[in-house]
Design an enzyme around this catalytic site. Structure first.
Site, PDB file in Angstrom:
ATOM      1  CG  MET A   5      -8.180   8.344   0.514  1.00 38.63           C
ATOM      2  SD  MET A   5      -6.484   8.873   0.913  1.00 38.63           S
ATOM      3  CE  MET A   5      -5.560   8.068  -0.379  1.00 38.63           C
ATOM      4  CG  HIS A   6      -7.336   1.102   2.836  1.00 40.65           C
ATOM      5  ND1 HIS A   6      -8.339   0.410   2.213  1.00 40.65           N
ATOM      6  CD2 HIS A   6      -6.231   0.931   2.067  1.00 40.65           C
ATOM      7  CE1 HIS A   6      -7.858  -0.179   1.128  1.00 40.65           C
ATOM      8  NE2 HIS A   6      -6.582   0.129   1.007  1.00 40.65           N
ATOM      9  CG  ASP A   7      -5.357   3.323   7.972  1.00 39.63           C
ATOM     10  OD1 ASP A   7      -6.003   2.262   7.888  1.00 39.63           O
ATOM     11  OD2 ASP A   7      -4.124   3.359   8.124  1.00 39.63           O
TER      12      ASP A   7
END
Ligand SMILES: [Ca+2]
Length: 305
Positions: free
Chosen positions: A233-235
Site C-alpha cells: 500500500m505504497h501511496d
C-alpha cells in the site's frame, strides 16, 4: 477540529486510488484539489481515473490535468503493475464530472495563493507538476506547509536496482523539489513495501462497504506484491504519515537525487550517517509499525463511504 488543507498530486494507479479515497473522507483533512500527472499510465488515463474516483464517492473535489511527460526523460509507464487503464478490475463507468479547464500547475498556483493557511502537498507520483510550479511561480513555495511524498528509497529501487519508480520517472523534477528549501518528508519504497495487506485483510475489506468492495476488485488486478506475500500500500503511506505520523519512525537527513545518466539515475541518496556534512533538507521515514498500520487502514475504510 482544525483540518489540514491538502492537495494530492497523483497518477492513479491502484494504490493511489486508496490514498485519494481515504483523504476524501478523513475527518482531519480538507482535500482542496487533486492534480494528475503521467506516470503509472498516461495523463489522459490518470485524469480519467481521478474523475472516476471523485464520481464514485459523489464528491465535488476539483481535478486538474497536469503534465503529460517528465521534464527531460521519456515516460516509461507502469501499466504492468496497475493494468492498461491504470485502475483495472472495477467497472466505474464513464465519469460525467469534468476536469478543470486550467492546467494542474495553474490550479496549484491558484489554490495555494488563495489559501489563508499554508497547504500540505502530497505527491504520490512523479514530481513534474510541482517542479514546474516552483520554477514558474516560486512565490507559491511560501504557501506550502510541507511536502509529504511517496517516492525514493533508503536502500534499493523497484524500477532499477538503484531507483524507485516515482523518482526514476522524473529525477530532474525530484531534484528541483529537494533543492527547493521547502520542508520535505519522504516515505520511501523500502518502508511502504512493508505496509502490506494480507489476504485476511483483503477478505475483510471486501465485505465492509462499497469502497471496500471497489478496493478488493482493484486489488485482484494489482501486481504490487501478491496475496501470498502481501499487497503493498505504497501511496496511502504518505497520507498516513500526515495524519498519523506515530505509525512511522523518522530521521532528519540530507537527500540528494542522482540525475546523472549512469546506473544510479533516479536514486535518492540519503546521507543517514551525515558523511557529506550538508545541511539536512528532508525528513525520511525509516520504518512503519505494520500491525498498527493495518488497524489504521481498516479504521479509515470504515469512514470511507
Ligand atoms: Ca502513484
Amino acid at each position: 477540529m482544525r483540518k489540514i488543507p491538502l492537495i494530492i498530486d497523483t497518477d492513479p494507479g491502484i494504490d493511489d486510488a486508496v490514498a485519494i479515497s481515504f483523504a476524501m473522507f478523513h475527518p482531519k483533512v480538507d482535500l482542496k484539489l487533486i492534480t494528475t500527472v503521467a506516470g503509472n499510465v498516461s495523463v489522459d488515463k490518470t485524469t480519467e481515473n481521478a474523475l472516476k474516483l471523485v464520481e464514485f464517492f459523489g464528491s465535488d473535489i476539483p481535478v486538474a490535468r497536469g503534465c503529460q511527460e517528465p521534464l527531460l526523460k521519456t515516460l516509461e509507464d507502469s501499466s504492468e503493475i496497475h493494468g492498461e487503464s491504470g485502475m483495472d478490475g472495477f467497472d466505474f463507468g464513464t465519469p460525467t464530472r469534468k476536469v478543470l479547464p486550467e492546467h494542474a500547475v495553474e490550479a496549484l498556483r491558484k489554490t495555494l495563493l488563495g489559501s489563508e493557511e499554508p497547504v500540505t502537498l502530497m505527491p504520490i507520483a512523479a514530481l513534474t507538476n510541482i517542479a514546474l510550479l516552483f520554477k514558474l511561480y516560486p512565490e507559491t513555495k511560501s504557501k506550502v506547509k510541507e511536502i509529504v511524498l511517496m517516492g525514493g528509497s533508503l536502500s534499493r529501487g523497484n524500477t532499477t536496482t538503484a531507483a524507485e519508480f516515482n523518482i526514476f520517472t522524473d529525477p530532474e523534477a525530484a531534484a528541483i523539489l529537494f533543492e527547493s528549501g521547502v520542508k520535505i518528508t519522504m516515505i520511501g519504497l523500502d518502508v511502504t513495501s512493508r505496509a502490506v495487506l494480507m489476504q485476511k485483510e483483503v477478505e475483510q475489506i471486501k465485505t465492509m462497504n462499497r469502497a471496500g468492495e471497489m478496493f478488493a476488485a482493484l486489488f485482484s488486478h494489482y501486481r504490487g506484491g501478491s496475496m501470498k506475500t502481501g499487497l503493498k500500500m505504497h501511496d496511502v503511506c504518505a497520507l498516513a504519515a500526515i495524519v498519523e505520523p506515530e505509525l512511522f519512525d523518522f530521521a532528519d537527513t540530507f537527500v540528494e537525487i542522482e540525475t546523472g545518466k549512469g546506473p544510479a539515475n533516479g536514486a535518492t541518496v540519503a546521507d543517514l550517517k551525515m558523511k557529506y556534512h550538508r545541511e539536512t533538507n528532508s525528513t525520511v521515514a525509516l520504518d512503519v509499525h505494520v500491525e498498527k498500520f493495518r488497524e489504521w487502514f481498516l479504521e479509515m475504510l470504515e469512514q470511507t463511504k
